[in-house]
Design a protein around this motif. Structure first.
Motif, mmCIF file in Angstrom:
data_model
loop_
_atom_site.group_PDB
_atom_site.id
_atom_site.type_symbol
_atom_site.label_atom_id
_atom_site.label_comp_id
_atom_site.label_asym_id
_atom_site.label_seq_id
_atom_site.Cartn_x
_atom_site.Cartn_y
_atom_site.Cartn_z
ATOM 1 N N ALA A 146 65.792 83.879 -67.665
ATOM 2 C CA ALA A 146 64.605 83.844 -66.945
ATOM 3 C C ALA A 146 64.179 85.089 -66.706
ATOM 4 N N PHE A 147 64.745 86.060 -66.001
ATOM 5 C CA PHE A 147 64.629 87.100 -65.388
ATOM 6 C C PHE A 147 64.115 88.128 -66.315
ATOM 7 N N GLY A 148 64.818 87.992 -67.774
ATOM 8 C CA GLY A 148 64.585 89.003 -68.812
ATOM 9 C C GLY A 148 63.229 88.778 -69.255
ATOM 10 N N ILE A 149 63.062 87.344 -69.509
ATOM 11 C CA ILE A 149 61.606 86.755 -70.025
ATOM 12 C C ILE A 149 60.794 87.287 -69.050
ATOM 13 N N PHE A 150 60.946 87.315 -68.001
ATOM 14 C CA PHE A 150 59.720 87.532 -66.929
ATOM 15 C C PHE A 150 59.444 88.993 -66.751
ATOM 16 N N LEU A 151 60.474 89.981 -66.882
ATOM 17 C CA LEU A 151 60.513 91.139 -66.616
ATOM 18 C C LEU A 151 60.165 91.960 -67.731
ATOM 19 N N GLY A 152 60.433 91.734 -69.033
ATOM 20 C CA GLY A 152 60.323 92.346 -70.084
ATOM 21 C C GLY A 152 58.861 92.800 -70.729
ATOM 22 N N PRO A 153 58.092 91.675 -70.868
ATOM 23 C CA PRO A 153 56.695 91.808 -71.025
ATOM 24 C C PRO A 153 55.783 92.880 -70.092
ATOM 25 N N LEU A 154 56.297 92.566 -68.571
ATOM 26 C CA LEU A 154 55.797 93.288 -67.621
ATOM 27 C C LEU A 154 56.100 94.817 -67.732
ATOM 28 N N LEU A 155 57.171 95.156 -68.006
ATOM 29 C CA LEU A 155 57.592 96.574 -68.221
ATOM 30 C C LEU A 155 57.016 97.222 -69.630
ATOM 31 N N LEU A 156 56.960 96.389 -70.444
ATOM 32 C CA LEU A 156 56.159 97.010 -71.457
ATOM 33 C C LEU A 156 54.760 97.070 -71.313
ATOM 34 N N PHE A 157 53.970 96.265 -70.388
ATOM 35 C CA PHE A 157 52.643 96.470 -70.263
ATOM 36 C C PHE A 157 52.501 97.512 -69.436
ATOM 37 N N TRP A 158 53.325 97.974 -68.291
ATOM 38 C CA TRP A 158 53.145 99.154 -67.569
ATOM 39 C C TRP A 158 53.675 100.201 -68.314
ATOM 40 N N ILE A 159 54.675 100.430 -69.202
ATOM 41 C CA ILE A 159 54.791 101.483 -70.170
ATOM 42 C C ILE A 159 53.634 101.877 -71.193
ATOM 43 N N LEU A 160 53.174 100.834 -71.758
ATOM 44 C CA LEU A 160 51.980 100.972 -72.442
ATOM 45 C C LEU A 160 50.749 101.554 -71.773
ATOM 46 N N ARG A 161 50.456 100.901 -70.675
ATOM 47 C CA ARG A 161 49.221 101.442 -69.893
ATOM 48 C C ARG A 161 49.421 103.153 -69.466
ATOM 49 N N ALA A 162 50.855 103.383 -69.162
ATOM 50 C CA ALA A 162 50.914 104.948 -68.886
ATOM 51 C C ALA A 162 50.731 105.725 -69.898
ATOM 52 N N VAL A 163 51.329 105.320 -71.062
ATOM 53 C CA VAL A 163 50.996 106.058 -72.449
ATOM 54 C C VAL A 163 49.623 106.282 -72.507
ATOM 55 N N LEU A 164 48.845 105.225 -72.710
ATOM 56 C CA LEU A 164 47.457 105.071 -73.007
ATOM 57 C C LEU A 164 46.614 105.906 -71.950
ATOM 58 N N GLN A 165 46.960 106.017 -70.600
ATOM 59 C CA GLN A 165 46.372 106.657 -69.889
ATOM 60 C C GLN A 165 46.817 108.012 -70.048
ATOM 61 N N ARG A 166 47.759 108.530 -70.272
ATOM 62 C CA ARG A 166 48.056 109.938 -70.707
ATOM 63 C C ARG A 166 47.466 110.496 -71.860
ATOM 64 N N ALA A 167 47.340 109.648 -72.938
ATOM 65 C CA ALA A 167 46.507 109.974 -74.249
ATOM 66 C C ALA A 167 45.154 110.239 -74.118
ATOM 67 N N VAL A 168 44.454 109.261 -73.013
ATOM 68 C CA VAL A 168 43.182 109.343 -72.835
ATOM 69 C C VAL A 168 42.820 110.551 -72.066
ATOM 70 N N ALA A 169 43.507 110.785 -71.050
ATOM 71 C CA ALA A 169 43.608 112.102 -69.976
ATOM 72 C C ALA A 169 43.790 113.362 -70.849
ATOM 73 N N GLY A 170 44.657 113.330 -71.870
ATOM 74 C CA GLY A 170 45.021 114.469 -72.706
ATOM 75 C C GLY A 170 43.569 114.775 -73.430
ATOM 76 N N LYS A 171 42.808 113.802 -73.952
ATOM 77 C CA LYS A 171 41.720 114.002 -74.653
ATOM 78 C C LYS A 171 40.310 114.478 -74.099
ATOM 79 N N GLN A 172 40.498 114.454 -72.688
ATOM 80 C CA GLN A 172 39.384 114.775 -71.987
ATOM 81 C C GLN A 172 39.242 116.225 -71.758
ATOM 82 N N PRO A 173 37.907 116.742 -71.768
ATOM 83 C CA PRO A 173 37.733 118.144 -71.667
ATOM 84 C C PRO A 173 37.980 118.504 -70.056
ATOM 85 N N ALA A 174 38.722 119.730 -69.880
ATOM 86 C CA ALA A 174 39.130 120.149 -68.560
ATOM 87 C C ALA A 174 37.801 120.565 -67.816
#
Length: 174
Positions: A146-174
């Motif tokens: 139950a803990f693994g099923i609960f935590l796995g998707p949450l961690l994946l969501f936060w990791i993907l969110r951080a990666v996407l934020q980095r990608a978007v921040a990298g494309k913006q002009p300074a």
């Protein structure tokens, strides 16, 4: 915009009604996901092999007893015994354990030299392991899954969110 104006804008946003509703929705979804994880892990854990320390909670499983020489026996409900440690005898219950004393679940949980294992689906069918290879006591597998099923998707969501934020921040002009 200076730091004071920025802090004022952030505080105003946090006091807004939309922010409060978003936070409430987040916690409600998190609680719902926890309940779903608990329900989904139940049937999955029923097929997992678990360590059984207390045979008294399983109807028809018998008991574990020990003779004065240190040999452990599994005694079935008919009073017939079979040696399980230090040597595992064939699954034939013919002996009678006359001078044996009952081994408690607490005593069984303290040894890894041998253990009793089984799946929740197939109880009271038991398997004896020498040495013990089963890690989780009966009932704990459900919690871990139950803990693994609960935590796995949450961690994946936060990791993907951080990666996407980095990608978007990298494309913006300074």
């Amino acid at each position: 915009m200076n730091a004071e104006q920025s802090a004022t804008a952030v505080n105003a946003r946090r006091r807004s009604r939309g922010f409060a509703l978003g936070r409430l929705l987040f916690w409600l979804l998190l609680a719902a996901w926890a309940a779903i994880s608990w329900k989904v892990s139940g049937p999955l854990s029923d097929g997992m092999r678990s360590r059984i320390n207390d045979l008294s909670v399983i109807p028809g499983a018998g008991v574990v007893m020990r003779d004065p020489t240190g040999v452990f026996y599994h005694v079935n409900n008919a009073g017939r015994a079979r040696a399980i440690f230090p040597e595992l005898a064939p699954p034939v219950y013919q002996e009678v354990c006359l001078d044996c004393t009952l081994v408690t679940g607490e005593q069984l949980s303290q040894t890894n030299d041998f253990c009793i294992a089984g799946t929740k689906k197939n109880l009271p069918n038991l398997q004896f392991e020498i040495p013990c290879r089963t890690w989780a006591p009966l009932g704990e597998g459900h919690n871990v899954l139950a803990f693994g099923i609960f935590l796995g998707p949450l961690l994946l969501f936060w990791i993907l969110r951080a990666v996407l934020q980095r990608a978007v921040a990298g494309k913006q002009p300074a």
